[in-house]
Every structure is written in C-alpha cells, then in structure tokens.
Scaffold this motif. Structure first.
Motif, mmCIF file in Angstrom:
data_model
loop_
_atom_site.group_PDB
_atom_site.id
_atom_site.type_symbol
_atom_site.label_atom_id
_atom_site.label_comp_id
_atom_site.label_asym_id
_atom_site.label_seq_id
_atom_site.Cartn_x
_atom_site.Cartn_y
_atom_site.Cartn_z
ATOM 1 N N GLU A 218 -0.505 10.613 6.451
ATOM 2 C CA GLU A 218 -0.315 12.028 6.117
ATOM 3 C C GLU A 218 -0.977 12.386 4.787
ATOM 4 N N THR A 219 -0.790 11.558 3.777
ATOM 5 C CA THR A 219 -1.414 11.846 2.486
ATOM 6 C C THR A 219 -2.933 11.716 2.560
ATOM 7 N N LEU B 19 -9.224 6.035 1.043
ATOM 8 C CA LEU B 19 -8.947 4.632 1.321
ATOM 9 C C LEU B 19 -10.241 3.819 1.329
ATOM 10 N N PRO B 20 -10.859 3.632 0.156
ATOM 11 C CA PRO B 20 -12.074 2.818 0.127
ATOM 12 C C PRO B 20 -11.758 1.334 0.285
ATOM 13 N N MET C 178 0.825 -1.187 0.000
ATOM 14 C CA MET C 178 0.000 0.000 0.000
ATOM 15 C C MET C 178 0.875 1.259 0.000
ATOM 16 N N SER C 179 1.976 1.202 0.712
ATOM 17 C CA SER C 179 2.845 2.379 0.750
ATOM 18 C C SER C 179 3.521 2.618 -0.593
ATOM 19 N N ALA C 180 3.906 1.533 -1.284
ATOM 20 C CA ALA C 180 4.524 1.693 -2.602
ATOM 21 C C ALA C 180 3.528 2.304 -3.588
ATOM 22 N N ALA C 181 2.274 1.876 -3.495
ATOM 23 C CA ALA C 181 1.240 2.445 -4.364
ATOM 24 C C ALA C 181 1.014 3.919 -4.029
ATOM 25 N N CYS C 182 1.104 4.267 -2.757
ATOM 26 C CA CYS C 182 0.926 5.663 -2.339
ATOM 27 C C CYS C 182 2.057 6.534 -2.891
ATOM 28 N N TYR C 183 3.280 6.019 -2.862
ATOM 29 C CA TYR C 183 4.406 6.767 -3.437
ATOM 30 C C TYR C 183 4.211 6.978 -4.940
ATOM 31 N N GLU C 184 3.725 5.938 -5.625
ATOM 32 C CA GLU C 184 3.473 6.054 -7.060
ATOM 33 C C GLU C 184 2.370 7.068 -7.353
ATOM 34 N N PRO D 95 -8.335 7.345 -5.274
ATOM 35 C CA PRO D 95 -8.682 6.213 -4.410
ATOM 36 C C PRO D 95 -7.571 5.173 -4.385
ATOM 37 N N LEU D 96 -7.224 4.725 -3.198
ATOM 38 C CA LEU D 96 -6.242 3.661 -3.008
ATOM 39 C C LEU D 96 -6.991 2.509 -2.343
ATOM 40 N N TYR D 97 -7.427 1.559 -3.155
ATOM 41 C CA TYR D 97 -8.274 0.474 -2.678
ATOM 42 C C TYR D 97 -7.470 -0.531 -1.876
ATOM 43 N N GLY D 98 -8.092 -1.031 -0.807
ATOM 44 C CA GLY D 98 -7.458 -2.048 0.006
ATOM 45 C C GLY D 98 -8.490 -3.005 0.549
ATOM 46 N N ASP D 99 -8.074 -4.250 0.828
ATOM 47 C CA ASP D 99 -9.009 -5.236 1.356
ATOM 48 C C ASP D 99 -8.807 -5.502 2.844
#
Length: 107
Positions: A60-61, A69-70, A1-7, A27-31
């Motif tokens: 922070e983001t 974060l859906p 998730m953090s790598a996707a946030c950096y991207e 949106p940064l989807y997570g399960d």
C-alpha cells in the motif's frame, strides 16, 4: 522490511509536522528480489496466498508513492556486519560504511 516501513511512515509524519514535508519517496533497500516483486506487484499469485498483513502495508505504501523498493545486492548490505560471520576484509569494508568515529583514548 515491514518494521522499517513503519519507521519511515512515522518519520515522514514527524518531519511533516515540523513543516518540512517530504517531496520524494523514501527508498527502502532490500536484497530479496522475490519480496520486492511481491510487494511491488499487486497481481494475485497462488504462491502468495497466505501473505501477512505486513506485506499488504508495504504494498500500500509503495503504490501510494511513499516508498520505493530498490534492490541492493547482498554484498552491500550493511546490516550483514551485525548478522553474519564475515571475513576480515568484508567486515572492515562494511563497518566503514557505518560512518563510525574512532574517538581518541584521551576523551
């Protein structure tokens, strides 16, 4: 998730340099509901005492409104096609969501 946030942050900066600033949060989807709640809630909990720096960056983001974060159920996670053993039907369903093209053999 953090790598996707950096991207996401890198891509948003790149798009802004092209004079198309993003107006809505990405949106940064997570399960994993626990991870989403920890990142979205800034209240200190004893169980979150040793959180890595990556989680603080995601938090922070999120608080800045850059990402949302859906929750996405595990059944709909497209990445499972690469990481888990699936039934034929499940594999076919998830791989159809990748929007891959089946090119003709003559090309």
């Amino acid at each position: 998730m953090s790598a996707a946030c950096y991207e996401i942050m890198w891509l948003r900066g790149f798009i802004s340099e092209l004079r198309f600033p993003p107006t809505n949060p990405t949106p940064l989807y997570g399960d994993n509901t626990s991870v989403i709640q920890i990142a979205a809630n800034s209240v200190y909990h004893e169980r979150t005492k040793h959180i890595e720096v990556d989680c603080h960056y995601i938090r922070e983001t999120f608080t800045q409104g850059v990402i949302t974060l859906p929750h996405l159920t595990t059944d709909l996670q497209i990445a499972n096609v690469f990481t888990e053993a699936l039934t034929h039907q499940r594999h076919k369903f998830l791989s159809s969501k990748l929007m891959l093209l089946d090119l003709p053999a003559s090309i």
